[in-house]
Design a protein around this motif. Structure first.
Motif, PDB file in Angstrom:
ATOM      1  N   ILE A  19    -137.508  60.250 -24.247  1.00  0.00           N
ATOM      2  CA  ILE A  19    -136.502  61.318 -24.323  1.00  0.00           C
ATOM      3  C   ILE A  19    -137.123  62.716 -24.388  1.00  0.00           C
ATOM      4  O   ILE A  19    -136.675  63.611 -23.667  1.00  0.00           O
ATOM      5  N   PRO A  20    -138.152  62.980 -25.207  1.00  0.00           N
ATOM      6  CA  PRO A  20    -138.728  64.333 -25.218  1.00  0.00           C
ATOM      7  C   PRO A  20    -139.276  64.774 -23.859  1.00  0.00           C
ATOM      8  O   PRO A  20    -139.233  65.956 -23.526  1.00  0.00           O
ATOM      9  N   ALA A  21    -139.760  63.855 -23.059  1.00  0.00           N
ATOM     10  CA  ALA A  21    -140.275  64.221 -21.744  1.00  0.00           C
ATOM     11  C   ALA A  21    -139.172  64.812 -20.871  1.00  0.00           C
ATOM     12  O   ALA A  21    -139.403  65.764 -20.122  1.00  0.00           O
ATOM     13  N   PHE A  22    -137.966  64.278 -20.958  1.00  0.00           N
ATOM     14  CA  PHE A  22    -136.859  64.804 -20.170  1.00  0.00           C
ATOM     15  C   PHE A  22    -136.321  66.104 -20.751  1.00  0.00           C
ATOM     16  O   PHE A  22    -135.866  66.982 -20.018  1.00  0.00           O
ATOM     17  N   ILE A  23    -136.358  66.255 -22.065  1.00  0.00           N
ATOM     18  CA  ILE A  23    -135.861  67.480 -22.697  1.00  0.00           C
ATOM     19  C   ILE A  23    -136.810  68.640 -22.431  1.00  0.00           C
ATOM     20  O   ILE A  23    -136.376  69.732 -22.050  1.00  0.00           O
ATOM     21  N   ILE A  24    -138.087  68.442 -22.602  1.00  0.00           N
ATOM     22  CA  ILE A  24    -139.063  69.522 -22.434  1.00  0.00           C
ATOM     23  C   ILE A  24    -139.158  69.955 -20.980  1.00  0.00           C
ATOM     24  O   ILE A  24    -139.422  71.116 -20.697  1.00  0.00           O
ATOM     25  N   GLU A  25    -138.905  69.049 -20.054  1.00  0.00           N
ATOM     26  CA  GLU A  25    -138.971  69.388 -18.637  1.00  0.00           C
ATOM     27  C   GLU A  25    -137.972  70.483 -18.275  1.00  0.00           C
ATOM     28  O   GLU A  25    -138.236  71.326 -17.424  1.00  0.00           O
ATOM     29  N   LYS A  26    -136.840  70.514 -18.948  1.00  0.00           N
ATOM     30  CA  LYS A  26    -135.795  71.486 -18.645  1.00  0.00           C
ATOM     31  C   LYS A  26    -135.953  72.797 -19.422  1.00  0.00           C
ATOM     32  O   LYS A  26    -135.277  73.775 -19.128  1.00  0.00           O
TER      33      LYS A  26
END
Length: 97
Positions: A19-26
């Motif tokens: 989940i953090p990988a998808f949040i930080i990407e944005k």
């Protein structure tokens, strides 16, 4: 029942990591934060490898120190972390002959 437990445990382990990988990407960070975040892999690498540098060859500690210095130079040049590690390993290997 065991299969469901294994699937549940794998999801419980995977979700907090993915989940953090998808949040930080944005997210957009300030330039100084990006610079600080890009230094984290080298800092972690240093913390993990430094004890090994001092004990590569107990009777010849200068081999590990020279390998560590090579790693520092390669990291300063901005090489990929894997190339830094391989350069240090190759240096110690060549010094061991």
């Amino acid at each position: 029942m065991i299969i469901l437990m294994i699937i549940g445990m794998s999801l419980a382990t995977m979700l907090p990591r993915v989940i953090p990988a998808f949040i930080i990407e944005k997210m957009q960070f300030r330039p100084w934060i990006n610079k600080w975040l890009s230094a984290i892999p080298y800092a972690a690498l240093g913390a993990l490898i430094f004890p090994g540098i001092m004990s590569v060859k107990p009777d010849e500690p200068h081999h590990g120190i020279i390998g560590g210095l090579v790693a520092i130079v390669l990291a300063y040049l901005g090489l990929n972390v894997i190339l830094v590690v391989l350069g240090a390993i190759l240096t110690v290997f060549l010094l061991s002959f």
